[in-house]
Design an enzyme around this catalytic site. Sequence first.
Site, PDB file in Angstrom:
ATOM      1  N   GLN A  76      51.276  36.570  31.768  1.00 25.43           N
ATOM      2  CA  GLN A  76      51.775  37.101  33.378  1.00 25.43           C
ATOM      3  C   GLN A  76      52.575  36.343  34.020  1.00 25.43           C
ATOM      4  O   GLN A  76      52.555  35.478  34.146  1.00 25.43           O
ATOM      5  CB  GLN A  76      50.322  37.332  34.016  1.00 25.43           C
ATOM      6  CG  GLN A  76      49.300  38.492  33.405  1.00 25.43           C
ATOM      7  CD  GLN A  76      48.097  38.549  34.250  1.00 25.43           C
ATOM      8  OE1 GLN A  76      47.456  37.721  34.397  1.00 25.43           O
ATOM      9  NE2 GLN A  76      47.586  39.724  34.118  1.00 25.43           N
ATOM     10  N   GLU A  95      50.336  29.549  41.342  1.00 26.56           N
ATOM     11  CA  GLU A  95      50.537  28.895  40.592  1.00 26.56           C
ATOM     12  C   GLU A  95      50.017  27.652  39.461  1.00 26.56           C
ATOM     13  O   GLU A  95      50.031  26.867  38.962  1.00 26.56           O
ATOM     14  CB  GLU A  95      49.712  27.995  42.261  1.00 26.56           C
ATOM     15  CG  GLU A  95      50.004  25.921  41.906  1.00 26.56           C
ATOM     16  CD  GLU A  95      50.085  25.666  43.363  1.00 26.56           C
ATOM     17  OE1 GLU A  95      49.955  24.649  43.204  1.00 26.56           O
ATOM     18  OE2 GLU A  95      49.810  26.585  44.210  1.00 26.56           O
ATOM     19  N   ARG A  96      49.094  28.385  38.873  1.00 27.53           N
ATOM     20  CA  ARG A  96      47.843  27.686  37.671  1.00 27.53           C
ATOM     21  C   ARG A  96      48.567  28.143  36.649  1.00 27.53           C
ATOM     22  O   ARG A  96      49.199  26.765  35.791  1.00 27.53           O
ATOM     23  CB  ARG A  96      46.645  27.876  37.441  1.00 27.53           C
ATOM     24  CG  ARG A  96      45.786  27.539  37.094  1.00 27.53           C
ATOM     25  CD  ARG A  96      44.509  28.078  36.884  1.00 27.53           C
ATOM     26  NE  ARG A  96      43.971  29.339  36.290  1.00 27.53           N
ATOM     27  CZ  ARG A  96      43.699  29.805  35.282  1.00 27.53           C
ATOM     28  NH1 ARG A  96      43.637  28.697  33.989  1.00 27.53           N
ATOM     29  NH2 ARG A  96      43.592  30.694  34.734  1.00 27.53           N
ATOM     30  N   ARG A  97      49.197  29.719  36.296  1.00 21.58           N
ATOM     31  CA  ARG A  97      50.392  28.861  35.596  1.00 21.58           C
ATOM     32  C   ARG A  97      52.023  28.430  34.984  1.00 21.58           C
ATOM     33  O   ARG A  97      51.546  27.419  34.372  1.00 21.58           O
ATOM     34  CB  ARG A  97      50.501  30.792  35.274  1.00 21.58           C
ATOM     35  CG  ARG A  97      49.395  32.097  34.701  1.00 21.58           C
ATOM     36  CD  ARG A  97      49.729  32.984  35.435  1.00 21.58           C
ATOM     37  NE  ARG A  97      48.988  33.673  36.601  1.00 21.58           N
ATOM     38  CZ  ARG A  97      49.687  34.235  36.540  1.00 21.58           C
ATOM     39  NH1 ARG A  97      50.397  35.043  36.811  1.00 21.58           N
ATOM     40  NH2 ARG A  97      48.813  34.296  38.147  1.00 21.58           N
TER      41      ARG A  97
END
Length: 291
Positions: A76, A95-97
Amino acid sequence: MNEDPTRRRLGRGLAALIGEIDRPSSAAPGSEQVVREDRRVPIEFISPNPRNPRRNFAEEDLADLSNSIREHGIVQPVVVRPAAADGRYEIIAGERRWRAAQRAGLTEVPVIVRDVDDRVALELAIIENVQRSDLNPVEEAAGYQQLMEEHNYTQADLGQVIGKSRSHVANTLRLLKLPQSVRDMIIDGSLTAGHARTLVNAADPEKLARRIIEEGLSVRQAEALASEPDAQEGAPRVKREKDADTRSLEKLLSDHIGLKVQINHKEKGGELRVGYKTLEQLDELCRLLQR
């Protein structure tokens, strides 16, 4: 009072974005939200949004996602908005990705660029995180408070925008009245939001919170504890009601070993107590356990 036309436009704009926040799409004619094409951007050209309501990223989750990205890439795209004229971008969602991609050693990441202002960027960040249950209750409350303070939203406005009831918004905001020590218990998962809300008006919420955790009290029992006038003065501990299954299991074990057995459930796990009156009974219990 006339309805704020900005709010009416906002509702329609968000309706087109919610549920499709990280999928590229074409902007409708006359739409206020300009959606640019999917592209790949050097990872160093992307910066986190300092206003992102999400503040906590579990190390284990980041490590797992990093391993997945290293093996399969980013499925994604990260949703961003232009941050400056020099080709830099600020994260709206993902932001985590982005953090995991850095750990995985990626030099660029797929992004979807959306031209939105501060208000809509914050709304989208909250909506995306709420829909994915990525925000803990304290972060969710802080995001709501930020929208109310910076953009003059009412609780009813927030409920409409994020798809939650006004009572949900109000109850979530109440968590911000608790001391930081209690909010930390919510963040680390040792205290639920439901339990924490019962402590908002307590004289010593931190002390009661620790009792709730230690004794594994239900929300109803926590409410009763918080409402006691002498709850902060060493009142008797709340007796936890045991269900029929627990009582039946206690009897089964007691009959089997010939000693009194107590099972106490807590918020996480529980304890099994076996009582004995003589050393001979203790020796017999040890022999049973060794077999």
